[in-house]
Design an enzyme around this catalytic site. Structure first.
Site: not given
Ligand code: 13P
Length: 266
Positions: A10-12, A103, A101, A176, A182, A221
């Site tokens: 997931n590159w966001k 976020e 998600h 998650e 993050g 993470s």
């Molecule tokens: P990180 O691996 O950067 O913690 O992000 C996890 C995530 O939200 C994947 O969807």
């Protein structure tokens, strides 16, 4: 029950289309030692930002790695400025879409009803819904993990049960924990094992033996250094990787660790 391991990047909001193509060019030689297994014994997907989907899809052609989307609107078309519909995504070759998600939930106010509408849209297609669930730190410290998972999972599971699609092909659950996303604060293997077992219990309660076919990914993470201890837990069928998926070397290390741990299990 043998499930095909799955690693999703997931590159966001990272990587332009050009950077995505460079990433693909860097990744392919790193995966060459087991390229023949990708798409059969091991599934890989990358969810770039929308503008990079087309270019990344072309750069991944023939690799067995599939395209995923980070979001979708629940309607097929219409006056929804700034949104992207499922036909637009499938037209570019997307096979799976992230929904729920944290976020999206926290920063963009997506509630459970919205997530269910997106799920319904995906269930009416052939695209896989990757449903993200997980508790905040306050919820965990307040002993509310189970009630949070019940709220986020049980109705989606009912919708999957009511649909005509085989659950294992329609749904992937990504656990998650919000406090691990993050933050560099990864769940311990014991916490991940317990949460995944609880998710499996709810899947089987709602879907019967078919619930054993749904893959459950860990996210939060995840890095090459901690991947093995998490991926070797029972019911951890793969990973949803954020930050560490932006670099081809780190991502390919995680993929290779996933492959090893899951193949050792079978
Ligand atoms: P990180 O691996 O950067 O913690 O992000 C996890 C995530 O939200 C994947 O969807």
């Amino acid at each position: 029950m043998k499930r095909v391991p799955l690693v999703v990047a997931n590159w966001k909001m990272n990587h332009t289309a050009r950077a995505a193509a460079e990433f693909a060019a860097g990744l392919r030689p790193l995966l060459a030692p087991f390229a023949g297994e990708i798409g059969t014994r091991l599934e890989l997907a990358i969810a770039p930002a929308f503008p990079a989907l087309d270019r990344l899809g072309k750069a991944l052609a023939g690799s067995g790695i599939t395209l995923a989307a980070q979001n979708v609107h629940e309607d097929e078309s219409g006056a929804f400025t700034g949104e992207v519909s499922l036909p637009m995504l499938t037209d570019l070759g997307c096979r799976s879409v992230l929904i729920g998600h944290s976020e999206r939930r926290q920063l963009f106010g997506e509630g459970d009803d919205r997530i269910l509408a997106k799920l319904e849209r995906l269930l009416a297609s052939e695209v896989v819904a990757i449903l993200c669930v997980g508790e905040t730190l306050a919820e965990r410290e307040g002993g509310r993990l189970e009630s949070v998972l019940a709220r986020q999972l049980d109705e989606p599971i009912r919708r999957v049960a009511a649909s005509a699609r085989p659950p294992g092909q329609a749904l992937v659950v990504a656990y998650e924990p919000v406090w691990a996303i993050g933050t560099g604060r990864v769940a311990t293997p014991d916490l991940a094992r317990a949460a995944h077992a609880e998710i499996r219990r709810r899947l089987v309660a709602g879907l019967g033996p078919e619930g054993e076919r749904v893959r459950i990914l860990y996210g939060g993470s995840l890095k090459p250094a901690n991947a093995r201890s998490l991926l070797e837990q029972p019911d951890v069928d793969g990973a949803l990787v954020g930050g560490a998926s932006l670099d081809p070397v780190d991502f390919s290390s995680i993929v290779s660790i996933c492959r090893e741990t899951q193949l050792e299990r079978s």
